[in-house]
Design a protein around this motif. Structure first.
Motif, short mmCIF file in Angstrom:
data_model
loop_
_atom_site.label_atom_id
_atom_site.label_comp_id
_atom_site.label_asym_id
_atom_site.label_seq_id
_atom_site.Cartn_x
_atom_site.Cartn_y
_atom_site.Cartn_z
N ILE A 168 12.44 -0.73 -3.66
CA ILE A 168 11.34 0.27 -3.83
C ILE A 168 11.28 0.91 -2.72
CG2 ILE A 168 10.27 -1.00 -5.72
CD1 ILE A 168 8.18 -1.97 -3.53
N SER A 169 10.36 2.20 -2.79
CA SER A 169 10.29 2.85 -1.41
C SER A 169 8.87 2.41 -0.67
CB SER A 169 10.03 4.37 -1.66
OG SER A 169 9.54 5.14 -0.60
N GLU A 170 8.93 2.65 0.44
CA GLU A 170 7.80 1.94 1.41
C GLU A 170 6.38 2.72 0.77
OE1 GLU A 170 6.22 1.53 5.98
OE2 GLU A 170 8.07 2.72 5.53
N VAL A 171 6.75 3.95 0.24
CA VAL A 171 5.45 4.78 0.24
C VAL A 171 4.71 4.18 -0.87
CG1 VAL A 171 6.70 6.16 -1.87
CG2 VAL A 171 4.77 7.21 -0.43
N LEU A 172 5.37 3.18 -1.83
CA LEU A 172 4.39 2.37 -2.75
C LEU A 172 3.61 1.52 -2.13
CD1 LEU A 172 7.35 2.02 -5.33
CD2 LEU A 172 5.66 3.98 -5.28
N LEU A 173 3.91 1.18 -0.83
CA LEU A 173 2.91 0.09 -0.08
C LEU A 173 1.95 0.96 0.50
CD1 LEU A 173 5.50 -1.95 2.02
CD2 LEU A 173 5.02 -2.19 -0.63
N LEU A 174 1.87 2.10 0.31
CA LEU A 174 0.85 3.02 1.02
C LEU A 174 0.06 3.96 0.10
CD1 LEU A 174 3.11 4.53 3.69
CD2 LEU A 174 1.64 2.43 4.16
N GLN A 175 0.48 4.39 -0.87
CA GLN A 175 -0.20 5.09 -2.08
C GLN A 175 -1.14 4.35 -2.73
OE1 GLN A 175 2.47 6.83 -4.88
NE2 GLN A 175 1.23 8.82 -5.15
N PRO A 176 -2.28 4.57 -2.73
CA PRO A 176 -3.43 3.88 -3.48
C PRO A 176 -3.45 4.39 -5.03
CG PRO A 176 -4.40 5.62 -2.10
CD PRO A 176 -3.01 5.86 -1.89
N GLY A 178 -4.46 4.34 -8.36
CA GLY A 178 -5.69 3.84 -8.81
C GLY A 178 -6.77 3.22 -8.18
N GLY A 179 -6.45 3.65 -6.84
CA GLY A 179 -7.65 3.12 -5.88
C GLY A 179 -7.20 2.12 -4.89
N ARG A 180 -7.75 1.96 -3.85
CA ARG A 180 -7.60 0.69 -3.03
C ARG A 180 -7.59 -0.52 -3.37
NH1 ARG A 180 -10.94 -2.34 0.67
NH2 ARG A 180 -10.03 -2.82 2.60
N LEU A 183 -4.46 -1.22 -5.34
CA LEU A 183 -3.50 -1.14 -4.47
C LEU A 183 -3.06 -2.77 -3.94
CD1 LEU A 183 -0.85 -0.02 -2.97
CD2 LEU A 183 -2.44 0.82 -1.25
N LYS A 184 -4.38 -3.42 -3.42
CA LYS A 184 -4.52 -4.69 -3.00
C LYS A 184 -3.91 -5.52 -4.09
CE LYS A 184 -8.18 -6.13 -0.83
NZ LYS A 184 -9.56 -6.51 -0.37
N ASP A 185 -4.42 -5.44 -5.28
CA ASP A 185 -4.00 -6.23 -6.67
C ASP A 185 -2.45 -6.15 -6.49
OD1 ASP A 185 -6.28 -7.15 -7.00
OD2 ASP A 185 -6.81 -5.72 -8.76
N GLN A 186 -1.76 -5.00 -6.28
CA GLN A 186 -0.53 -4.91 -6.71
C GLN A 186 0.30 -5.40 -5.61
OE1 GLN A 186 1.30 -3.32 -9.42
NE2 GLN A 186 2.91 -4.78 -8.23
N LEU A 187 -0.03 -5.23 -4.32
CA LEU A 187 0.63 -5.71 -3.18
C LEU A 187 0.46 -7.24 -3.20
CD1 LEU A 187 -0.37 -3.30 -0.26
CD2 LEU A 187 1.90 -3.20 -1.80
N ALA A 188 -0.53 -7.84 -3.46
CA ALA A 188 -0.68 -9.31 -3.60
C ALA A 188 0.17 -9.73 -4.69
CB ALA A 188 -2.16 -9.77 -3.99
N HIS A 189 0.59 -9.08 -5.99
CA HIS A 189 1.28 -9.42 -7.02
C HIS A 189 2.82 -9.43 -6.51
CE1 HIS A 189 2.31 -10.19 -10.94
NE2 HIS A 189 3.40 -9.30 -11.02
N ARG A 274 0.85 -4.94 5.31
CA ARG A 274 0.10 -3.87 4.47
C ARG A 274 -1.07 -4.34 3.82
NH1 ARG A 274 -2.44 0.73 4.39
NH2 ARG A 274 -2.32 1.67 2.46
N LEU A 275 -0.55 -5.46 2.99
CA LEU A 275 -2.04 -6.21 2.24
C LEU A 275 -3.25 -6.47 3.37
CD1 LEU A 275 -2.95 -6.97 -0.33
CD2 LEU A 275 -1.81 -9.32 0.02
N ARG A 276 -2.68 -7.04 4.44
CA ARG A 276 -3.89 -7.39 5.56
C ARG A 276 -4.58 -6.33 5.93
NH1 ARG A 276 0.19 -11.12 7.04
NH2 ARG A 276 0.78 -9.70 8.62
N GLU A 277 -4.11 -4.91 6.06
CA GLU A 277 -4.76 -3.90 6.47
C GLU A 277 -5.75 -3.21 5.63
OE1 GLU A 277 -1.67 -0.87 6.92
OE2 GLU A 277 -0.86 -1.95 8.66
N LEU A 278 -5.59 -3.56 4.21
CA LEU A 278 -6.53 -3.14 3.27
C LEU A 278 -7.79 -3.88 3.15
CD1 LEU A 278 -3.87 -2.53 0.30
CD2 LEU A 278 -5.06 -0.67 1.79
#
Length: 278
Positions: A168-176, A178-180, A183-189, A274-278
């Motif tokens: 995947i692209s790093e942009v998917l770690l940055l683009q929120p 559905g909202g912040r 994104l947190k849920d998705q990165l944790a998953h 990235r997850l820790r930043e959110l």
């Protein structure tokens, strides 16, 4: 392990092959007559793809099957469909997706390159809901809910041990998307999925200087030496590719993009950071 083609589906394929040979027809002739690829005919007769009732009757007519032979084909098809859970979703599963889901369930390994969205097999529910809620092609909320449910159920192949390699692209770690919180849920998953022994996740950094493929690319490989299949995905939907020249070209492209990515370990480290930043 991933689901193998059922015995009934193999029987159906063998019976179709017997009828074709009795009619003295080649796979290429039948494929051309029905505007299919020869590879699809090989997969049909090998029990590796599903068959609609409409197509079954077309083949029965083409082969000159008698009534008893036709009834046998129908009985085998009904038995072969047992366990194809996605048929319960009816009209939201078009024919191209029906074949895709059958191949996904039977694959020994899947490679998925996605630069614009998280691969479906790695999406958490809130991310999938955000995607379908805002999708131009899914205006009906009931359809959106069913598609999310379908996507979550597809992920059972990972718990069954199918090898899954995602880039995947790093942009998917940055683009929120559905909202912040989504994104947190998705990165944790993603971080949890990356810990599974059969799942590999690589992230292509934004700093890469090479062009990236737009859209999605999926490759299915099978344990029984059946021919691999690739799919390309864009705004217009998914397109299957049975031609092995196309499949090899897609595999080279997937390898090229994978070579630009961080290692799985580096990718997980960046997902967690990235997850820790959110």
């Amino acid at each position: 392990m991933a689901l193998a083609p059922t015995y009934a589906r193999r029987e159906l394929g063998a019976e179709l092959k017997r009828l074709r040979e009795a009619a003295r027809l080649t796979q290429a002739v039948v494929a051309k007559a029905h505007k299919w690829s020869t590879a699809k005919m090989i997969r049909l007769e090998g029990g590796l793809v599903t068959l609609t009732l409409h197509d079954l009757h077309l083949l029965a007519d083409f082969y000159g099957a008698d009534e008893d032979e036709r009834l046998t084909l129908i009985e085998l098809m009904e038995r072969a469909e047992e366990g194809q859970w996605w048929h319960a979703y009816g009209r939201i599963v078009p024919l191209v997706l029906d074949e895709f889901l059958a191949l996904e369930a039977q694959a020994a390994s899947i490679s998925n390159m996605q630069m614009t969205t998280v691969p479906g097999l790695l999406q958490c529910r809130s991310y999938a809901e955000a995607m379908f809620r805002n999708a131009a092609k899914v205006p009906d909320p009931d359809d959106a809910a069913a598609l999310v449910d379908l996507r979550m159920k597809r992920q059972r192949v990972l718990s069954e041990g199918t090898a899954f390699d995602a880039t995947i692209s790093e942009v998917l770690l940055l683009q929120p998307m559905g909202g912040r919180e989504v994104l947190k849920d998705q990165l944790a998953h993603l971080a949890r999925m990356a810990e599974l022994p059969n799942v590999t996740i690589r992230v292509v950094p934004l700093s890469t200087e090479q062009p990236l493929t737009i859209g999605g690319l999926i490759l299915f490989d099978f344990a029984d030496q059946a021919t691999p299949v690739s799919y390309t995905e864009d705004f217009g939907g998914i397109t299957p590719h049975h031609n092995q020249i196309d499949v090899r070209r897609h595999r080279r492209e997937a390898d090229r993009v994978r070579s630009m990515a961080w290692s799985p370990e580096e990718s997980l480290t960046n997902i967690q950071a990235r997850l820790r930043e959110l």
